[in-house]
Design an enzyme around this catalytic site. Structure first.
Site, mmCIF file in Angstrom:
data_model
loop_
_atom_site.group_PDB
_atom_site.id
_atom_site.type_symbol
_atom_site.label_atom_id
_atom_site.label_comp_id
_atom_site.label_asym_id
_atom_site.label_seq_id
_atom_site.Cartn_x
_atom_site.Cartn_y
_atom_site.Cartn_z
ATOM 1 N N HIS A 25 0.832 -1.200 0.000
ATOM 2 C CA HIS A 25 0.000 0.000 0.000
ATOM 3 C C HIS A 25 0.868 1.252 0.000
ATOM 4 O O HIS A 25 0.585 2.210 -0.722
ATOM 5 C CB HIS A 25 -0.910 0.006 1.229
ATOM 6 C CG HIS A 25 -1.995 -1.022 1.185
ATOM 7 N ND1 HIS A 25 -3.321 -0.729 1.387
ATOM 8 C CD2 HIS A 25 -1.953 -2.356 0.949
ATOM 9 C CE1 HIS A 25 -4.051 -1.837 1.276
ATOM 10 N NE2 HIS A 25 -3.235 -2.836 1.027
ATOM 11 N N ASP A 122 -6.882 4.574 3.099
ATOM 12 C CA ASP A 122 -7.540 3.347 2.645
ATOM 13 C C ASP A 122 -8.209 2.584 3.789
ATOM 14 O O ASP A 122 -9.415 2.524 3.862
ATOM 15 C CB ASP A 122 -6.590 2.461 1.823
ATOM 16 C CG ASP A 122 -5.228 2.247 2.463
ATOM 17 O OD1 ASP A 122 -5.034 2.624 3.627
ATOM 18 O OD2 ASP A 122 -4.350 1.695 1.781
#
Length: 467
Positions: A25, A122
């Site tokens: 990520h 996120d």
């Protein structure tokens, strides 16, 4: 086609980014940060304290991208020094989640001090409630694909939640036939992880749907020409939530960074398009038996192959996991490597003719702009959805078949698929090669990637200026 001559207004945007504590990520978030900085925008990038040194080389614009270090809170059961999922075994991910959620006070103070225009996030479903009172626009930046979100993470899915998720039927109004459904979308462990409480907290499903719902917009690394109907479906499912598309955000072609000499020399010893490259991402930990079936399947093809896999469960190195006699049998034409490799450069090497992938979205984008045939072997979670999209919806690759009852694949299954896509004159191979070429040509259209991101910034500025 989305090519535009319009460029974003010359207004500097201050962007903050807070990705989930995983290298899969942090890396893509930093890639997007570089895209902002290329255009003169400021980025405040939240990253765990010690992890900063691991990723600082990816910061191509240090005068505009500033790392904001986050101290990892202490959590019972989480070993000292663990900051990301790459630092610990998979079963510790829930504890990393607890630590991640415990950074709220640090984030709150930093946001009050920095006062960015927008913050991308996120997994932090709680971040919008910190940002919005400060006048900061919270935007959910998805790591998984738009099609995965449309299939898995929509409100109409909640009605189907059971102790074991059955996703064989698409949700109401899903913009595709059932062809991209998987008979077994998840391993059993993923079904529990997806729908059950996450270490005594909300489930993964509830966490992500809350992230989408609470944000002022959702954005995807996607092109409307490829995933447009699924993006529109997500927007409709969340009360016409703005959905912003960045385009493919392709890796920059580089002439200054060269492929490591030993791999250049090794690959250079084989004919054009003859080598199979297999890589499943740095955090994919296969069962030893499945690891062995995979490499034995590559051996069965008789083709040269280069494998980049992490050591399987219960093994410290890939070498100790290899089948007996394997190294001797494949010496000179097959290599299994446990360390990091320059995937983009390997895929662009003329000798590489096929890419065997776990179907992580970033890997699929890299494969699409290469000449390598695509074979997908999903490992967990939404990779099963991406694999079906690749193999059945846009038909740019082929998926390895599995047994219905347990999801197992054999060496023969692996060998069969590779033979199909690598043999010249194969009807299936020719079809996926033609479809692959079509989308490669589209993605490499001059100016397309830049136009998509410029358009994304224009829409983001409109969002920032809205009340």
């Amino acid at each position: 086609m989305v090519i535009m001559t319009q460029t974003p207004a010359a207004v500097v945007v201050h962007v903050a980014m807070f990705p989930w504590f995983a290298m899969g990520h942090i890396g893509p978030y930093l890639q997007i940060a570089n895209k902002f900085a290329e255009r003169g925008h400021r980025v405040s990038f939240f990253v765990p304290l010690k992890t900063k040194d691991k990723v600082k080389h990816l910061n191509l614009h240090p005068h505009l991208i500033h790392f904001i270090p986050i101290t990892m809170p202490q959590v019972d059961g989480l070993p000292p020094g663990v900051e990301t999922t790459a630092d610990a075994a998979a079963h510790l991910a829930p504890l990393i989640s607890v630590a991640f959620d415990s950074t709220q006070d640090q984030l709150s103070l930093s946001l009050q001090s920095l006062k960015p225009d927008v913050v991308f996030y996120d997994f932090s479903h709680w971040l919008p409630s910190l940002a919005r009172p400060l006048g900061i626009k919270p935007v959910y930046f998805a790591m998984s694909s738009a099609v995965s979100h449309a299939l898995l993470l929509v409100p109409s899915r909640k009605k189907q939640m059971t102790s074991v998720i059955d996703l064989r039927e698409p949700p109401p109004g899903f913009p595709s036939s059932s062809s991209i459904m998987h008979q077994r979308p998840f391993e059993a462990r993923d079904e529990i992880w997806f729908s059950s409480e996450f270490h005594g907290r909300m489930s993964f499903y509830d966490r992500l749907t809350s992230c989408i719902r609470e944000g002022d917009a959702a954005c995807f690394r996607a092109c409307h020409e490829i995933e447009g109907p699924f993006c529109d479906y997500v927007s409709n499912q969340y009360d016409n939530k703005p959905v912003l598309l960045m385009g493919a955000v392709l890796p920059e072609a580089t002439t200054t960074i060269k492929l490591e000499e030993k791999w250049e020399k090794w690959l250079g010893g084989f004919e054009k398009g003859s080598v199979v490259y297999c890589a499943f991402g740095s955090e994919c930990e296969l069962k030893k038996e499945q690891f062995q079936e995979l490499v034995l399947g590559l051996e069965l093809t008789g083709l040269p192959f280069l494998v980049r896999l992490s050591p399987p469960m219960g093994c410290k190195t890939v070498e100790e996991a290899l089948p007996e006699g394997f190294e001797e049998r494949v010496r000179g034409r097959g290599v299994v490597h446990g360390g990091w490799m320059q995937q983009q450069l390997i895929l662009s090497h003329p000798s590489v003719g096929c890419f065997v992938s776990h179907s992580g979205p970033a890997s699929i984008w890299e494969a699409l702009v290469s000449d390598a045939q695509i074979v997908v072997v999903p490992y967990r979670g939404d990779q099963f959805v991406v694999a079906k999209f690749v193999a059945r919806e846009i038909k740019i690759g082929v998926e390895v078949e599995r047994r219905e009852e347990d999801g197992w694949y054999t060496r023969e299954d692996v060998c069969k698929v590779l033979k199909v896509v690598m043999d010249q004159g194969s009807q299936v191979g020719d079809q996926v090669r033609a479809n692959h070429q079509k989308w490669k040509d589209f993605l490499l259209t001059p100016g397309l990637d830049k136009a998509y991101f410029d358009n994304f910034i224009i829409k983001l500025q409109d969002l920032i200026n809205s009340k």
